[in-house]
Design an enzyme around this catalytic site. Structure first.
Site, mmCIF file in Angstrom:
data_model
loop_
_atom_site.group_PDB
_atom_site.id
_atom_site.type_symbol
_atom_site.label_atom_id
_atom_site.label_comp_id
_atom_site.label_asym_id
_atom_site.label_seq_id
_atom_site.Cartn_x
_atom_site.Cartn_y
_atom_site.Cartn_z
ATOM 1 N N CYS A 1 0.820 -1.212 0.000
ATOM 2 C CA CYS A 1 0.000 0.000 0.000
ATOM 3 C C CYS A 1 0.855 1.264 0.000
ATOM 4 O O CYS A 1 0.432 2.315 0.490
ATOM 5 C CB CYS A 1 -0.942 0.005 1.203
ATOM 6 S SG CYS A 1 -2.329 -1.139 1.066
ATOM 7 N N THR B 1 7.022 1.574 1.069
ATOM 8 C CA THR B 1 8.374 2.021 0.729
ATOM 9 C C THR B 1 8.398 3.521 0.462
ATOM 10 O O THR B 1 9.291 4.243 0.934
ATOM 11 C CB THR B 1 8.885 1.259 -0.508
ATOM 12 O OG1 THR B 1 8.708 -0.153 -0.310
ATOM 13 C CG2 THR B 1 10.354 1.552 -0.757
ATOM 14 N N TRP B 2 7.432 3.997 -0.278
ATOM 15 C CA TRP B 2 7.308 5.423 -0.592
ATOM 16 C C TRP B 2 7.106 6.243 0.683
ATOM 17 O O TRP B 2 7.773 7.254 0.904
ATOM 18 C CB TRP B 2 6.138 5.607 -1.554
ATOM 19 C CG TRP B 2 5.964 6.981 -2.116
ATOM 20 C CD1 TRP B 2 6.887 7.994 -2.157
ATOM 21 C CD2 TRP B 2 4.785 7.484 -2.744
ATOM 22 N NE1 TRP B 2 6.350 9.105 -2.772
ATOM 23 C CE2 TRP B 2 5.070 8.821 -3.148
ATOM 24 C CE3 TRP B 2 3.529 6.949 -3.028
ATOM 25 C CZ2 TRP B 2 4.120 9.610 -3.800
ATOM 26 C CZ3 TRP B 2 2.602 7.729 -3.679
ATOM 27 C CH2 TRP B 2 2.889 9.051 -4.054
ATOM 28 N N HIS C 1 3.548 -4.056 9.600
ATOM 29 C CA HIS C 1 2.310 -4.471 8.953
ATOM 30 C C HIS C 1 1.368 -5.115 9.975
ATOM 31 O O HIS C 1 0.303 -5.613 9.595
ATOM 32 C CB HIS C 1 2.587 -5.492 7.849
ATOM 33 C CG HIS C 1 3.327 -4.951 6.659
ATOM 34 N ND1 HIS C 1 3.029 -3.742 6.077
ATOM 35 C CD2 HIS C 1 4.348 -5.491 5.924
ATOM 36 C CE1 HIS C 1 3.829 -3.544 5.031
ATOM 37 N NE2 HIS C 1 4.636 -4.583 4.922
ATOM 38 N N ARG D 1 -4.750 1.595 0.636
ATOM 39 C CA ARG D 1 -4.802 1.731 -0.823
ATOM 40 C C ARG D 1 -6.044 1.013 -1.332
ATOM 41 O O ARG D 1 -6.547 0.084 -0.697
ATOM 42 C CB ARG D 1 -3.535 1.094 -1.416
ATOM 43 C CG ARG D 1 -3.336 1.260 -2.904
ATOM 44 C CD ARG D 1 -2.060 0.547 -3.332
ATOM 45 N NE ARG D 1 -1.642 0.885 -4.695
ATOM 46 C CZ ARG D 1 -0.584 0.374 -5.308
ATOM 47 N NH1 ARG D 1 0.177 -0.513 -4.683
ATOM 48 N NH2 ARG D 1 -0.279 0.739 -6.540
ATOM 49 N N SER E 1 -0.757 -5.548 -6.844
ATOM 50 C CA SER E 1 0.635 -5.352 -6.431
ATOM 51 C C SER E 1 1.113 -6.521 -5.583
ATOM 52 O O SER E 1 2.246 -6.995 -5.726
ATOM 53 C CB SER E 1 0.758 -4.042 -5.651
ATOM 54 O OG SER E 1 2.099 -3.773 -5.320
ATOM 55 N N ARG F 1 7.577 -1.283 -8.619
ATOM 56 C CA ARG F 1 7.019 -1.753 -9.882
ATOM 57 C C ARG F 1 6.526 -0.536 -10.652
ATOM 58 O O ARG F 1 7.311 0.283 -11.081
ATOM 59 C CB ARG F 1 5.908 -2.784 -9.630
ATOM 60 C CG ARG F 1 5.553 -3.634 -10.861
ATOM 61 C CD ARG F 1 4.575 -4.741 -10.520
ATOM 62 N NE ARG F 1 3.284 -4.224 -10.124
ATOM 63 C CZ ARG F 1 2.309 -3.893 -10.976
ATOM 64 N NH1 ARG F 1 2.495 -4.053 -12.264
ATOM 65 N NH2 ARG F 1 1.163 -3.425 -10.535
ATOM 66 N N GLY G 1 3.780 1.613 -9.397
ATOM 67 C CA GLY G 1 3.446 2.629 -8.414
ATOM 68 C C GLY G 1 2.353 3.582 -8.851
ATOM 69 O O GLY G 1 2.305 4.717 -8.384
#
Length: 346
Positions: free
Chosen positions: A86, A89-90, A150, A172, A180, A305, A307
């Site tokens: 979701c 990483t960002w 998580h 998300r 994803s 990937r 995103g």
């Protein structure tokens, strides 16, 4: 090429003379979770049913239980909580750059993002901290400690809520999340699934990493509603549509708002640019490096990937999408939570 090590204390020592006791505790929990129900996952290990969610790796479930018992949150901590795939990483990159920017500017923090994967800069409790039969001493980490998980809300260490520390949750659209997740798991499967159908069926049944998805999201949403000063609720879609505005919202929430001088110098804009999926994916460390998760090296490139928002029509049929939206509407009804990408009338 391996990535530089995590920013956790290099030794991460176990607590004094308790190392043997910790190993025994881990072993006892391994014995316990081995008795839990399972469902085939297509990986080398099946999904295991913990009372609060599904896990594909027994060690991860054990680590969750160890963290629940031993992690002591501070009121200065900042903890990212997400359902897998979701935008974790960002979000880690954005939070790290925002919190770690110094008085002399943001360059040092951005340099670290260029040299390390975000998962090395903001570690997961259950797959990086409480591993290798350890109960590490985190007291030497400077405030604010940045951590991630998580873990479903019911299994989160009680000290997180009790401490009053800041919790940032991001969810998300479940359709994009499923797609994803399917790609991510396929990259790890001995025999990748060419069709998403089986993963779709399991996802709708609530069987996925730390699933059910809807229980995970709803529990954190309700916590946000109850304690908005402690829990910030974000969506991937909102962050994608207005990254700068959402970054400023995040910075304000964690007590590191951008000053007028920083805005004039476009510090916040520099963070958005450096932390974009394109910038992160293009960094050498993320093209060829690895990060250790659950004691195993994983290619950093696996965390990047497309995103994008709305990739699901390339993989899900209209009937599949309608089914997920129907479940979402039913599960969230009466909660006040409406995701921005529903494809049916709610």
């Amino acid at each position: 090429m391996a990535s530089p090590p995590s920013l956790l204390p290099a030794s991460a020592p176990s607590a004094g003379d308790g190392e043997e006791a910790h190993r025994e505790a881990y072993e006892q929990l391994r014995q316990l979770v081995s008795t839990y129900p399972t469902v085939p996952s297509g990986l080398d290990t099946p999904y295991h049913r913990h009372p609060d969610g599904w896990y594909t790796f027994l060690p991860a479930m054990v680590s969750v239980m160890v963290a629940q018992r031993h992690f002591t949150a501070r009121d200065t901590d900042i903890i990212i909580t997400t359902f897998p795939k979701c935008g974790t990483t960002w979000l880690k990159a954005l939070l790290f750059a925002t919190v770690r920017r110094g008085r002399d500017g943001v360059d040092a923090a951005l340099a670290q993002l260029g040299a390390r994967n975000p998962h090395q800069l903001v570690s997961f409790l259950e797959i990086q901290v409480y591993v290798r039969d350890r109960v590490p001493d985190l007291s030497s980490l400077p405030a604010p400690r940045l951590l991630a998980t998580h873990i479903p809300r019911p299994t989160l260490p009680a000290s997180v809520a009790a401490s009053g520390c800041k919790v940032v949750y991001m969810c998300r659209d479940p359709k994009d999340c499923l797609v994803s997740l399917w790609h991510f798991l396929n990259a790890q499967r001995p025999e990748p699934r060419e069709d998403i159908g089986e993963d779709f069926r399991l996802f709708c049944d609530g069987v996925s990493l730390v699933g059910p998805y809807w229980d995970h999201v709803l529990a954190y949403w309700r916590w946000h509603v109850e304690r908005p000063g402690q829990v910030l609720f974000m969506t991937y879609e909102e962050l994608s549509a207005d990254t700068l505005g959402q970054l400023r919202r995040l910075a304000e929430f964690v007590g590191r708002p951008f000053t007028d001088e920083e805005r004039a110098a476009r510090v916040d804009e520099a963070i958005v640019k450096a932390c974009s999926v394109e910038s992160l994916a293009g960094a050498e460390v993320n093209r060829s490096g690895t990060v250790e998760l659950m004691e195993e090296p994983m290619r950093n490139a696996m965390f990047f990937r497309r995103g994008v928002v709305g990739d699901w029509p390339n993989y899900l049929s209209p009937e599949m999408a309608r089914r997920i939206d129907e479940i979402t509407e039913s599960k969230f009804r009466g909660s006040g939570l409406v995701l921005p990408t529903m494809t049916i009338n709610t």
